[in-house]
Design a protein around this motif. Structure first.
Motif, short mmCIF file in Angstrom:
data_model
loop_
_atom_site.label_atom_id
_atom_site.label_comp_id
_atom_site.label_asym_id
_atom_site.label_seq_id
_atom_site.Cartn_x
_atom_site.Cartn_y
_atom_site.Cartn_z
N SER A 146 0.83 -1.20 0.00
CA SER A 146 0.00 0.00 0.00
C SER A 146 0.87 1.26 0.00
CB SER A 146 -0.93 0.01 1.21
OG SER A 146 -1.85 -1.05 1.13
N ARG A 147 1.93 1.24 0.78
CA ARG A 147 2.86 2.38 0.80
C ARG A 147 3.51 2.59 -0.57
NH1 ARG A 147 5.60 1.29 6.62
NH2 ARG A 147 4.27 2.67 7.80
N LEU A 148 3.91 1.51 -1.21
CA LEU A 148 4.52 1.61 -2.54
C LEU A 148 3.53 2.17 -3.56
CD1 LEU A 148 6.52 -1.75 -2.73
CD2 LEU A 148 7.47 0.56 -2.65
N PHE A 149 2.27 1.74 -3.47
CA PHE A 149 1.22 2.24 -4.36
C PHE A 149 1.11 3.76 -4.23
CE2 PHE A 149 -3.26 3.31 -5.08
CZ PHE A 149 -3.49 2.74 -6.31
N VAL A 150 1.05 4.26 -2.99
CA VAL A 150 0.94 5.70 -2.73
C VAL A 150 2.20 6.43 -3.20
CG1 VAL A 150 0.83 7.42 -0.87
CG2 VAL A 150 -0.75 5.48 -0.88
N GLN A 151 3.36 5.83 -2.94
CA GLN A 151 4.62 6.46 -3.34
C GLN A 151 4.71 6.63 -4.86
OE1 GLN A 151 6.83 7.95 -1.31
NE2 GLN A 151 7.71 8.67 -3.24
N ARG A 152 4.25 5.64 -5.60
CA ARG A 152 4.27 5.75 -7.07
C ARG A 152 3.38 6.88 -7.56
NH1 ARG A 152 3.75 -0.25 -6.89
NH2 ARG A 152 5.88 -1.00 -6.95
N LEU A 153 2.27 7.11 -6.87
CA LEU A 153 1.42 8.23 -7.24
C LEU A 153 2.11 9.56 -6.91
CD1 LEU A 153 -2.07 6.95 -5.96
CD2 LEU A 153 -1.28 7.05 -8.33
N LEU A 154 2.73 9.63 -5.76
CA LEU A 154 3.40 10.86 -5.34
C LEU A 154 4.62 11.20 -6.20
CD1 LEU A 154 3.26 10.62 -1.45
CD2 LEU A 154 2.24 12.43 -2.86
N ASP A 155 5.41 10.18 -6.56
CA ASP A 155 6.62 10.48 -7.35
C ASP A 155 6.33 10.66 -8.83
OD1 ASP A 155 6.56 7.93 -8.56
OD2 ASP A 155 8.08 7.10 -7.21
N GLY A 156 5.07 10.49 -9.22
CA GLY A 156 4.68 10.74 -10.61
C GLY A 156 4.93 9.57 -11.55
N SER A 157 5.38 8.43 -11.03
CA SER A 157 5.62 7.29 -11.92
C SER A 157 4.31 6.70 -12.44
CB SER A 157 6.48 6.22 -11.25
OG SER A 157 5.87 5.72 -10.09
N ARG A 158 3.19 7.07 -11.81
CA ARG A 158 1.87 6.71 -12.33
C ARG A 158 0.86 7.76 -11.87
NH1 ARG A 158 0.52 0.86 -10.04
NH2 ARG A 158 -0.57 0.95 -12.00
N ASP A 159 -0.15 7.97 -12.71
CA ASP A 159 -1.19 8.96 -12.39
C ASP A 159 -2.29 8.36 -11.53
OD1 ASP A 159 0.09 10.91 -13.90
OD2 ASP A 159 -0.94 10.28 -15.73
N SER A 160 -2.56 7.09 -11.77
CA SER A 160 -3.60 6.39 -11.02
C SER A 160 -3.27 4.91 -11.06
CB SER A 160 -4.97 6.65 -11.63
OG SER A 160 -5.02 6.15 -12.95
N GLY A 161 -4.03 4.13 -10.32
CA GLY A 161 -3.79 2.70 -10.32
C GLY A 161 -4.83 1.98 -9.50
N SER A 162 -4.69 0.68 -9.47
CA SER A 162 -5.62 -0.12 -8.67
C SER A 162 -4.86 -1.30 -8.07
CB SER A 162 -6.80 -0.59 -9.50
OG SER A 162 -6.38 -1.45 -10.52
N MET A 163 -5.42 -1.81 -7.02
CA MET A 163 -4.84 -2.97 -6.35
C MET A 163 -5.92 -3.67 -5.54
SD MET A 163 -2.70 -1.16 -3.20
CE MET A 163 -2.18 -2.68 -2.45
N VAL A 164 -5.69 -4.93 -5.25
CA VAL A 164 -6.57 -5.69 -4.37
C VAL A 164 -5.82 -5.83 -3.06
CG1 VAL A 164 -7.63 -7.94 -3.97
CG2 VAL A 164 -7.71 -6.91 -6.25
N LYS A 165 -6.52 -5.50 -1.98
CA LYS A 165 -5.86 -5.58 -0.68
C LYS A 165 -6.87 -5.90 0.41
CE LYS A 165 -5.39 -1.40 1.57
NZ LYS A 165 -4.72 -0.14 1.87
N ARG A 166 -6.32 -6.32 1.55
CA ARG A 166 -7.15 -6.60 2.72
C ARG A 166 -7.14 -5.41 3.66
NH1 ARG A 166 -4.08 -11.77 4.59
NH2 ARG A 166 -2.47 -10.54 3.57
N TYR A 167 -8.28 -5.21 4.27
CA TYR A 167 -8.44 -4.20 5.31
C TYR A 167 -8.76 -4.93 6.62
CZ TYR A 167 -8.91 -0.64 1.68
OH TYR A 167 -8.70 0.20 0.62
N VAL A 168 -8.66 -4.21 7.73
CA VAL A 168 -9.07 -4.75 9.02
C VAL A 168 -10.21 -3.87 9.53
CG1 VAL A 168 -8.37 -5.31 11.38
CG2 VAL A 168 -6.75 -5.57 9.50
N ARG A 169 -11.36 -4.51 9.73
CA ARG A 169 -12.53 -3.80 10.25
C ARG A 169 -12.34 -3.49 11.73
NH1 ARG A 169 -17.81 -4.69 8.28
NH2 ARG A 169 -18.37 -5.25 10.40
#
Length: 188
Positions: free
Chosen positions: A60-83
């Motif tokens: 999740s951190r890497l996903f956000v970092q890629r958006l911040l550093d401009g290497s991608r404009d948007s993206g998607s991923m499948v992940k688990r959350y904790v309720r």
């Protein structure tokens, strides 16, 4: 147009969240709240990492970092959350970083579709297939699967192949199977 956005945001069945550049929630809709079982006030004191499953944090951190550093404009991923109650929930996340006209990052927009039921169904299918395969491969009786239209063999248990090769010209496979089945029944 702001009114249309607010209406779509609030009434969507998809979870929506606006997050600051620090990852803290700025706004969340009711679908997002329901998915995670947190009231809005609690979520607004948290970051996305607080509700991310521990095994998903690095990705999740890497996903956000890629958006911040401009290497991608948007993206998607499948992940688990904790309720809030500690249970896992699966989400398909689509995220984008909103920038001002000069290109400076302003905030993140995340859309999250709850895919927990789909993931549970996939796991149930995997377990069922594994069980079927074990039963098929370890069954002491000759077994095979064939296509009903073409009568082509699709699968044959290893035991069936070995048993088939032991059949003599005076004893049919059916007789051999019947004999084995009778032995098994009498053993019970």
């Amino acid at each position: 147009s702001e009114e249309r956005f607010r209406t779509a945001f609030e009434h969507s069945t998809t979870g929506f969240a606006l997050l600051g550049l620090d990852g803290r929630f700025l706004r969340v809709n009711s679908a997002y709240q329901r998915m995670l079982d947190y009231p809005e006030a609690d979520l607004l004191r948290m970051s996305y990492l607080d509700v991310t499953h521990p095994q998903e944090i690095e990705e999740s951190r890497l996903f956000v970092q890629r958006l911040l550093d401009g290497s991608r404009d948007s993206g998607s991923m499948v992940k688990r959350y904790v309720r809030r109650d500690g249970r896992e929930v699966w989400g398909h996340v689509s995220g984008t970083l909103v920038r001002n006209p000069a290109g400076t990052p302003r905030y993140f927009v995340a859309q999250v579709q709850d895919i927990t039921r789909r993931k549970q169904a996939e796991e149930a299918l995997r377990v069922s297939e594994k069980t079927y395969r074990l039963l098929f491969e370890n069954n002491p009786q000759p077994m095979w699967v064939y296509d009903a239209k073409s009568l082509a063999f699709l699968a044959m248990a290893s035991f069936s192949i070995a048993e088939w090769s032991r059949v003599t010209s005076t004893q049919s496979v059916f007789e051999k199977s019947e004999s084995s089945a009778s032995s098994m029944i009498s053993a019970v």
